[in-house]
Design a protein around this motif. Sequence first.
Motif, PDB file in Angstrom:
ATOM      1  N   SER A   1       0.828  -1.199   0.000  1.00 58.43           N
ATOM      2  CA  SER A   1       0.000   0.000   0.000  1.00 58.43           C
ATOM      3  C   SER A   1       0.861   1.248   0.000  1.00 58.43           C
TER       4      SER A   1
ATOM      5  N   GLY B   1       0.242   5.528   0.667  1.00 58.68           N
ATOM      6  CA  GLY B   1      -0.718   6.516   1.128  1.00 58.68           C
ATOM      7  C   GLY B   1      -1.574   5.966   2.256  1.00 58.68           C
ATOM      8  N   GLN B   2      -2.591   6.710   2.622  1.00 56.65           N
ATOM      9  CA  GLN B   2      -3.460   6.327   3.733  1.00 56.65           C
ATOM     10  C   GLN B   2      -4.584   5.404   3.253  1.00 56.65           C
ATOM     11  N   VAL B   3      -4.191   4.178   2.946  1.00 52.10           N
ATOM     12  CA  VAL B   3      -5.159   3.172   2.510  1.00 52.10           C
ATOM     13  C   VAL B   3      -5.995   2.755   3.720  1.00 52.10           C
TER      14      VAL B   3
ATOM     15  N   LEU C   1      -2.000  -1.002  -3.881  1.00 53.89           N
ATOM     16  CA  LEU C   1      -3.081  -0.061  -3.600  1.00 53.89           C
ATOM     17  C   LEU C   1      -2.474   1.304  -3.318  1.00 53.89           C
ATOM     18  N   THR C   2      -2.965   2.320  -4.017  1.00 54.83           N
ATOM     19  CA  THR C   2      -2.425   3.668  -3.861  1.00 54.83           C
ATOM     20  C   THR C   2      -3.545   4.644  -3.567  1.00 54.83           C
ATOM     21  N   GLN C   3      -3.449   5.324  -2.433  1.00 52.66           N
ATOM     22  CA  GLN C   3      -4.428   6.341  -2.054  1.00 52.66           C
ATOM     23  C   GLN C   3      -3.791   7.704  -2.276  1.00 52.66           C
TER      24      GLN C   3
ATOM     25  N   ARG D   1     -11.083  10.467  -8.397  1.00 54.61           N
ATOM     26  CA  ARG D   1     -10.951   9.032  -8.101  1.00 54.61           C
ATOM     27  C   ARG D   1      -9.584   8.795  -7.457  1.00 54.61           C
ATOM     28  N   PRO D   2      -9.484   9.065  -6.173  1.00 52.45           N
ATOM     29  CA  PRO D   2      -8.171   9.040  -5.507  1.00 52.45           C
ATOM     30  C   PRO D   2      -7.650   7.650  -5.175  1.00 52.45           C
ATOM     31  N   ALA D   3      -8.484   6.614  -5.324  1.00 54.26           N
ATOM     32  CA  ALA D   3      -8.073   5.252  -4.961  1.00 54.26           C
ATOM     33  C   ALA D   3      -7.718   4.467  -6.217  1.00 54.26           C
TER      34      ALA D   3
ATOM     35  N   THR E   1     -13.401   5.184  -3.905  1.00 51.88           N
ATOM     36  CA  THR E   1     -12.975   4.570  -2.642  1.00 51.88           C
ATOM     37  C   THR E   1     -12.118   3.346  -2.946  1.00 51.88           C
ATOM     38  N   MET E   2     -11.296   2.954  -1.983  1.00 53.83           N
ATOM     39  CA  MET E   2     -10.406   1.826  -2.201  1.00 53.83           C
ATOM     40  C   MET E   2     -11.175   0.510  -2.310  1.00 53.83           C
TER      41      MET E   2
END
Length: 263
Positions: free
Chosen positions: A16, A18-20, A50-52, A60-62, A83-84
């Motif tokens: 991951s 970012g703040q996943v 997974l990249t936040q 679409r930040p996820a 969303t993730m």
Amino acid sequence: MSGLKTSRAVDVHVRSRGQVPRGADAYAREKVLATLDHVSEPVLAARVKLTQAVSGSAARPAAAQAVVDVNGRLVRAHVAASTMFEAADLLQERLTTRLARARRHGPRGLSGTVREAWWDSAGHEHRPHRQHLPAGERRIERYKSFSPMRQTPEDAVIDLESMDYEFWLFTNLASGYDSVVYRDVRTGHHRLASLGPVGQERDNEELLGVSTVPVPASTVPEAVQRLNLTGLPFVFFNDSATGRGSVLYHRYDGRYGLIAPAR
């Protein structure tokens, strides 16, 4: 007992950035495992990223990406969502499609036409958007140097789609020239550009479009200028320093990537 791994025996490695959100990694792992349950060939490895995005303004930040090694052949899928957890759902759908296509066309070679059912408008819609950086902040973040694979344009298209890329750099098996295949986002059709003249491909233009525009010879800085002026996702050019075909492209983080053949 064959000794081949089942999908549940495969270690799906999830990393991951970012703040996943908590639980998203396990959720994505289960989604990928559920997809691999339907793969009859041995699955040798599977990786998920997974990249936040940090920016709260991104629509679409996820983003979620999976790369699966199916009996020595890589299959890739890349999506983005609001969303993730939604991204993990979309990743499962897109990976399922990619695996089915790779299985249908076999280890090498196309059945039917090159254009057959490759275009996935929904899949394209869910690709991550590139971040916009001011021109002064852009730089070449990733430089890849490798020996391009010698293959036919048709096989290059298969690799392009299996890896879910926008372009695929290769050396044409018949002509020996550095070439690139890519997907025309306006039509969904595949096209070929080459440093040298094309032969048999011109006879099959209804299957694979052939660019007749000469590939420009330029330096890397000149390629950067052309990329900025045209607004294209990538430029294929003849590097005047090496005489080889190279690709400069926009990365999703807003910076540049450069792929060049080893000398």
